[in-house]
Design an enzyme around this catalytic site. Structure first.
Site, PDB file in Angstrom:
ATOM      1  N   LYS A  30       0.759   3.877   2.567  1.00  0.00           N
ATOM      2  CA  LYS A  30       1.243   4.317   3.876  1.00  0.00           C
ATOM      3  C   LYS A  30       1.891   3.152   4.627  1.00  0.00           C
ATOM      4  CE  LYS A  30      -0.241   8.266   2.600  1.00  0.00           C
ATOM      5  NZ  LYS A  30      -1.566   8.807   2.817  1.00  0.00           N
TER       6      LYS A  30
ATOM      7  N   ARG B  58      -4.841  -7.677 -17.026  1.00  0.00           N
ATOM      8  CA  ARG B  58      -5.323  -6.552 -16.209  1.00  0.00           C
ATOM      9  C   ARG B  58      -6.068  -7.032 -14.970  1.00  0.00           C
ATOM     10  NH1 ARG B  58      -8.131  -3.197 -20.012  1.00  0.00           N
ATOM     11  NH2 ARG B  58      -9.964  -4.355 -19.395  1.00  0.00           N
TER      12      ARG B  58
ATOM     13  N   ASP C 153     -12.415   5.424   5.478  1.00  0.00           N
ATOM     14  CA  ASP C 153     -10.989   5.510   5.146  1.00  0.00           C
ATOM     15  C   ASP C 153     -10.251   5.034   6.391  1.00  0.00           C
ATOM     16  OD1 ASP C 153      -8.321   6.223   4.740  1.00  0.00           O
ATOM     17  OD2 ASP C 153      -8.838   7.996   3.564  1.00  0.00           O
TER      18      ASP C 153
ATOM     19  N   TYR D 232      -9.983  13.326   4.337  1.00  0.00           N
ATOM     20  CA  TYR D 232      -8.757  13.564   3.548  1.00  0.00           C
ATOM     21  C   TYR D 232      -9.092  14.528   2.404  1.00  0.00           C
ATOM     22  CZ  TYR D 232      -4.780  12.035   0.575  1.00  0.00           C
ATOM     23  OH  TYR D 232      -3.659  11.955  -0.207  1.00  0.00           O
TER      24      TYR D 232
END
Ligand code: PLP
Length: 386
Positions: free
Chosen positions: A201, A50, A176, A103
């Site tokens: 993105k 992990r 962001d 956002y």
């Protein structure tokens, strides 16, 4: 050994691997340790998958380079990166100041989860300068969340000034930075503590993988963010990490094409009778243009414009007539997209009026001539419906 046992132990990992250009896509939850003493020696080696193996480590290294960061953590989506960073640095009794143009899913997380855990949440207008923002902060304000530009209406904030003022008062800043993709703007160089991006993105670039990253400026925060990931249990797959690395290789090349085509189309739109204003920072007199020219090395393909006021169905007619631009959320992929923004603006604290319906475009890598011909089809339908 019987065949039963041989089937279980044959064909396992071989060392050393042949040297390829990219890292191996190493799949593994279990990591085999060399001896008993190594089992609990978590500091000097990876003891469980992990934590990430070869592909995730290579991506972290590349992103740290991109963001000029002391450390980078990975999350299974951009939103998880934002919420993971907020959970890592905030505690009950703290207050967070969030830009009103943030956002929308970030806002939903703040309003529901953070409030439920006793974190105060207040919103401030993107136009607030550093001094006024400091004035608005209170004794419990621990963190200022910036998003510059806003991803629907493209307000630019004076990030260096806000970061410096917050630092002087012992408050953290988080941005962001998805619009800049870590490439066009380097928040950590401008004093911001935490730079978040949805790798989904532009870094991914192909509209087919989710991931987010958090890059931090100082060693003290590296531990905080690493612990946050460990405590919540985030992990990303090696296959996805590999896809993000592949995207990084062409990020700068793709971005200059998105930028050139975006500017060309924005300039063309600004001359159209059907268009009110074009919210692209490279246009003369664009809102935020001064900040953008000062702090950014370029633009991506995402910007917005307003249609001249028309009948409500006219915006739909415009969008429905588009054949190359897809109608869909997200952006940063190779393909062009369009959305109507107005239904998302209503959730903000301060109602925003841009003088007409707001349409957001993502200009992809297609030939801009074809894209303008497509927008022309949209305008013809818009005129017929107005
Ligand atoms: C898409 C997006 C996110 C979230 O990324 P996901 O990977 O879709 O969770 C966060 N911030 C901005 C500005 C975005 O556009």
């Amino acid at each position: 050994m019987t065949e039963e046992t041989r089937l279980i132990h044959s064909g396992l990992a071989q060392t050393p691997l042949a040297r390829t250009v990219g890292p191996p896509i190493q799949r593994g939850s279990t990591v085999l340790l060399p001896n008993a003493a190594a089992l609990y020696d978590h500091e000097s080696q990876v003891t469980y998958g992990r934590q990430g193996l070869a592909a995730q480590s290579a991506l972290i290294e590349a992103l740290a380079e991109l963001e000029h960061a002391a450390g980078v953590t990975l999350y299974p989506s951009g939103l998880a990166a934002l919420t993971g960073a907020l959970l890592a640095v905030l505690k009950t009794g703290d207050e967070v100041m969030v830009v009103d143009t943030v956002y929308k899913p970030t806002r939903r997380f703040c309003d529901t989860v953070l409030r439920r855990f006793g974190v105060g949440v207040r919103y401030y207008p993107a136009s607030l300068d550093a001094a006024a923002l400091m004035e608005a902060c209170g004794p419990a304000t621990r963190l200022i969340v910036l998003e510059s530009p806003g991803s629907l209406s493209f307000e630019f904030q004076d990030v260096p000034a806000i970061a410096a003022a917050a630092r002087a008062r012992g408050m953290l800043t988080l941005i962001d930075n998805t619009w800049a993709a870590g490439l066009l703007f380097k928040p950590l160089d401008h004093g911001v503590d935490i730079s978040v991006q949805a790798l989904t993105k532009y870094v991914g670039g192909h509209s087919d993988v989710f991931m987010g990253s958090v890059a931090v400026r100082e060693d003290s925060l590296v531990r905080t963010l690493d612990d946050g990931v460990l405590n919540i249990g985030w992990a990303v797959s090696p296959d996805d990490a590999y896809q993000m690395l592949r995207g990084l290789r062409t990020l700068a090349t793709r971005m200059s094409r998105h930028d050139a085509s975006g500017r060309r189309i924005a300039t063309w739109l600004a001359g159209r009778d059907e268009v009110g204003q074009v919210l692209h920072p490279a246009l003369p007199d664009a809102p935020g243009g001064e900040i953008w020219r000062r702090d950014y090395s370029g633009a991506c393909g995402l910007f917005a414009f307003t249609l001249a006021p028309g009948r409500p169905k006219a915006t739909e007619a415009f969008l429905d007539a588009l054949e190359i631009f897809g109608l869909g959320f997200s952006w940063g992929g190779f393909e062009s997209l369009a959305i109507d923004c107005d239904p998302q603006l209503s959730g903000r604290g301060a109602p925003s009026d841009y003088g007409g319906p707001l349409v957001r475009l993502h200009v992809g890598l297609e030939d801009p001539e074809d894209l303008m011909a497509d927008l022309d089809r949209g305008f013809a339908a818009w005129r017929a419906a107005s």
